[in-house]
Design an enzyme around this catalytic site. Structure first.
Site, PDB file in Angstrom:
ATOM      1  N   HIS A   1      40.747  37.100  52.284  1.00 36.07           N
ATOM      2  CA  HIS A   1      40.155  36.015  51.502  1.00 36.07           C
ATOM      3  C   HIS A   1      40.082  34.760  52.363  1.00 36.07           C
ATOM      4  O   HIS A   1      40.897  34.565  53.261  1.00 36.07           O
ATOM      5  CB  HIS A   1      40.971  35.741  50.231  1.00 36.07           C
ATOM      6  CG  HIS A   1      42.371  35.265  50.473  1.00 36.07           C
ATOM      7  ND1 HIS A   1      42.694  33.917  50.563  1.00 36.07           N
ATOM      8  CD2 HIS A   1      43.527  35.939  50.664  1.00 36.07           C
ATOM      9  CE1 HIS A   1      44.006  33.806  50.783  1.00 36.07           C
ATOM     10  NE2 HIS A   1      44.528  35.012  50.852  1.00 36.07           N
TER      11      HIS A   1
ATOM     12  N   ASP B   1      39.694  31.549  50.935  1.00 32.07           N
ATOM     13  CA  ASP B   1      40.189  30.339  50.276  1.00 32.07           C
ATOM     14  C   ASP B   1      41.625  30.078  50.691  1.00 32.07           C
ATOM     15  O   ASP B   1      42.346  30.997  51.127  1.00 32.07           O
ATOM     16  CB  ASP B   1      40.084  30.465  48.752  1.00 32.07           C
ATOM     17  CG  ASP B   1      40.933  31.613  48.189  1.00 32.07           C
ATOM     18  OD1 ASP B   1      40.840  32.734  48.746  1.00 32.07           O
ATOM     19  OD2 ASP B   1      41.671  31.399  47.209  1.00 32.07           O
TER      20      ASP B   1
ATOM     21  N   ASP C   1      47.187  32.589  56.257  1.00 33.22           N
ATOM     22  CA  ASP C   1      46.853  33.010  54.893  1.00 33.22           C
ATOM     23  C   ASP C   1      45.531  32.377  54.464  1.00 33.22           C
ATOM     24  O   ASP C   1      45.525  31.287  53.938  1.00 33.22           O
ATOM     25  CB  ASP C   1      47.987  32.608  53.944  1.00 33.22           C
ATOM     26  CG  ASP C   1      47.839  33.171  52.560  1.00 33.22           C
ATOM     27  OD1 ASP C   1      46.998  34.065  52.363  1.00 33.22           O
ATOM     28  OD2 ASP C   1      48.552  32.700  51.651  1.00 33.22           O
TER      29      ASP C   1
ATOM     30  N   GLU D   1      41.353  34.093  45.803  1.00 32.98           N
ATOM     31  CA  GLU D   1      42.572  34.915  45.758  1.00 32.98           C
ATOM     32  C   GLU D   1      43.786  34.089  45.374  1.00 32.98           C
ATOM     33  O   GLU D   1      44.668  34.566  44.646  1.00 32.98           O
ATOM     34  CB  GLU D   1      42.792  35.587  47.119  1.00 32.98           C
ATOM     35  CG  GLU D   1      43.919  36.617  47.132  1.00 32.98           C
ATOM     36  CD  GLU D   1      45.307  36.034  47.424  1.00 32.98           C
ATOM     37  OE1 GLU D   1      46.307  36.744  47.249  1.00 32.98           O
ATOM     38  OE2 GLU D   1      45.365  34.852  47.822  1.00 32.98           O
TER      39      GLU D   1
ATOM     40  N   ASP E   1      44.560  45.298  52.596  1.00 33.89           N
ATOM     41  CA  ASP E   1      44.519  43.851  52.384  1.00 33.89           C
ATOM     42  C   ASP E   1      45.664  43.199  53.159  1.00 33.89           C
ATOM     43  O   ASP E   1      46.452  43.882  53.828  1.00 33.89           O
ATOM     44  CB  ASP E   1      44.638  43.558  50.885  1.00 33.89           C
ATOM     45  CG  ASP E   1      44.269  42.121  50.513  1.00 33.89           C
ATOM     46  OD1 ASP E   1      43.702  41.404  51.358  1.00 33.89           O
ATOM     47  OD2 ASP E   1      44.545  41.723  49.367  1.00 33.89           O
TER      48      ASP E   1
ATOM     49  N   HIS F   1      52.305  28.753  52.747  1.00 35.16           N
ATOM     50  CA  HIS F   1      51.861  27.833  51.706  1.00 35.16           C
ATOM     51  C   HIS F   1      52.515  26.469  51.872  1.00 35.16           C
ATOM     52  O   HIS F   1      52.419  25.624  50.983  1.00 35.16           O
ATOM     53  CB  HIS F   1      52.185  28.388  50.307  1.00 35.16           C
ATOM     54  CG  HIS F   1      51.245  29.449  49.868  1.00 35.16           C
ATOM     55  ND1 HIS F   1      51.184  29.918  48.569  1.00 35.16           N
ATOM     56  CD2 HIS F   1      50.301  30.157  50.539  1.00 35.16           C
ATOM     57  CE1 HIS F   1      50.267  30.865  48.469  1.00 35.16           C
ATOM     58  NE2 HIS F   1      49.720  31.031  49.655  1.00 35.16           N
TER      59      HIS F   1
END
Length: 486
Positions: A121, A123, A156, A190, A217, A459
């Site tokens: 992904h 995003d 990520d 996602e 994934d 994150h």
């Protein structure tokens, strides 16, 4: 006297048989790691680094409030891909789903074989307000400093999107032709569940009757010091992911003045319920993906640890007790309970008429939401407390015995020759679960070697990836496509 001597001999004999049997189990435990094959892939590093660096500059941020999305940044990112990988767009079929989810199809020569899918992904999560100054490099600069690429998405998961497309671009230049169809699918939401990205891709392909042999994934990675008794880095490939559920406990009743409280107030009863749940916990059970993981790593352990796991049938209670001592390993073998919100009261001298608590649960494969609800109700044992539960079940568990898992394992070993590659249970969520309805197997693996600190940066602040790791990720995707072709 003779009876006592005979009894002693029997005990010694049984002990000797036990030592021989358990020792035999330990010494005959065979490695489940395939022999690595030399990787001959030579990638243009300067160009590849420039591509990921540029990709980071697009602020493709997912917000829980979808009205905050700046879709102009998503459009710019899609245009950037087309400009950067012209050979991919020339040779593969390309379509957009819901305007921003991307699907590429590389047509294979043998239509009798089921396709595989690689998904990522593009995003990213927002940068937490107030932490901007803590970043060593601007989070959307994509700067290359100290042999590292910096910014949101380096781990990520723009590294997955760009890494896969770089691998396809390389294979096209090499004249590689796939036997089976290969799909490359990139979501754009996602980080907030994938409802309009991966889910929409799945619905589109499902209508066309597409079924994948496997979908790969993001997910586990290669981490050092992960498993006690294993000196080598361990690469973990998620074969399932836990469900995520929210349980709400509520109680309503008369309030009143705080000068005349009942012995058990609404707050006290909810607090007691939470205390009971934390004291009781779900039972730990070494089964499923957790058990598979230790079957793969046990042969690589030091002798003492290998002895214990080679004779798991005897020592399982001891193993489970040890695993339950640490939060990370406990989460591998049981559904977890995490109270996160408590709400009650507005006035310091007034008893609240209502109290509630929110509990986040990560649900093991095999523990359905209905079972979880019953466990909570039975444990708190208070008929006046209403229990409601919402969320998702654990994903299905994919095979570790077929060529699908073994080809991913082989590809990882080819690039990271010293790593022990094993299945595991993923605690967080991913787009992979969306593909369960149209894939026989779903796997989760981010092909980089990282530290526990890197995991926190995904994150958090100062997300970055080393150039070596990024180049190895591209090589892994090259290898996994070659392995799927065999």
């Amino acid at each position: 006297m003779k009876k006592r001597k005979l009894a002693s001999l029997i005990i010694v004999g049984l002990l000797l048989l036990f030592i021989i049997a358990t020792g035999f189990n330990t010494l005959t435990l065979k490695s489940k790691q395939p022999s690595p094959k030399p990787v001959k892939t030579v990638i243009n590093q300067e160009a590849a680094v420039a591509h990921l660096s540029k990709a980071i500059t697009f602020k493709t941020v997912s917000y829980q409030d979808r009205s905050k999305f700046d879709f102009s940044e998503f459009t710019k990112f899609i245009d950037f891909l087309q400009e950067t990988f012209p050979a991919v767009y020339k040779n593969l079929e390309f379509e957009k789903v819901n305007d921003y989810a991307l699907v590429y199809k590389w047509k294979g020569s043998d239509s009798s074989k089921l396709p595989i899918g690689l998904t990522s992904h593009y995003d990213v999560v927002p940068v937490l307000t107030g932490t901007e100054a803590n970043w060593e490099q601007d989070p959307f600069s994509g700067k290359v400093v100290d042999e590292k690429i910096w910014g949101r998405g380096t781990l990520d998961d723009k590294i997955g999107v760009i890494g896969i497309l770089q691998a396809v671009d390389y294979l096209l230049a090499e004249g590689f032709k796939p036997d089976r169809d290969m799909y490359f699918m990139f979501g754009f939401d996602e980080e907030i569940g994938g409802d309009e990205g991966a889910n929409a891709i799945v619905n589109t392909l499902k209508e066309r009757g597409i079924t994948f042999d496997y979908v790969l994934d993001e997910g586990g990675a290669i981490v050092e010091n992960m498993v006690p008794g294993v000196k080598q880095p361990v690469g973990v490939v998620g074969i399932s992911e836990k469900g995520s559920a929210t349980a709400e406990l509520t109680i309503e009743g008369s309030g009143g003045h705080s000068s005349q409280p009942k012995d058990h107030t609404n707050i006290g009863r909810i607090a007691s319920a939470i205390s009971k749940l934390e004291d009781t916990q779900f039972k730990g059970d070494l089964r499923g993906p957790g058990e598979d993981m230790f079957e793969f790593v046990a042969p690589e352990m030091s002798f003492g640890m290998k002895y214990v796991f080679a004779n798991k049938g005897i020592f399982e209670p001891v193993i489970e007790k040890i695993l339950l001592q640490q939060p990370a390993s406990a989460a591998l073998i049981r559904t977890t309970i995490a109270p996160t919100i408590f709400q009650a009261g507005e006035q310091y001298n007034a008893l609240p008429e209502k109290a509630s608590a929110i509990i986040n649960l990560r649900v093991m494969p095999g523990d359905s939401l209905s079972k979880v609800k019953k466990f909570i109700e039975d444990t708190i044992d208070d008929e006046d407390i209403k229990v409601t539960i919402t969320g998702t079940e654990a994903s299905k568990v994919s095979s570790v015995n077929g060529w699908q898992f073994k080809s991913i394992q082989q590809a990882a070993r080819n690039v990271y020759q010293d790593a022990v590659v094993a299945p595991y249970l993923m605690f967080a969520g991913s787009d992979a679960r969306q593909y369960d309805p149209i894939a026989k197997n779903t796997y989760r693996f981010l092909p980089v070697q990282i530290t526990s600190e890197d995991l926190n940066r995904m994150h958090g602040t100062n997300e970055h990836v080393s150039i070596d790791n990024y180049m190895n990720a591209i090589k892994f995707y090259v290898e996994v496509m070659k392995e799927a072709n065999k």
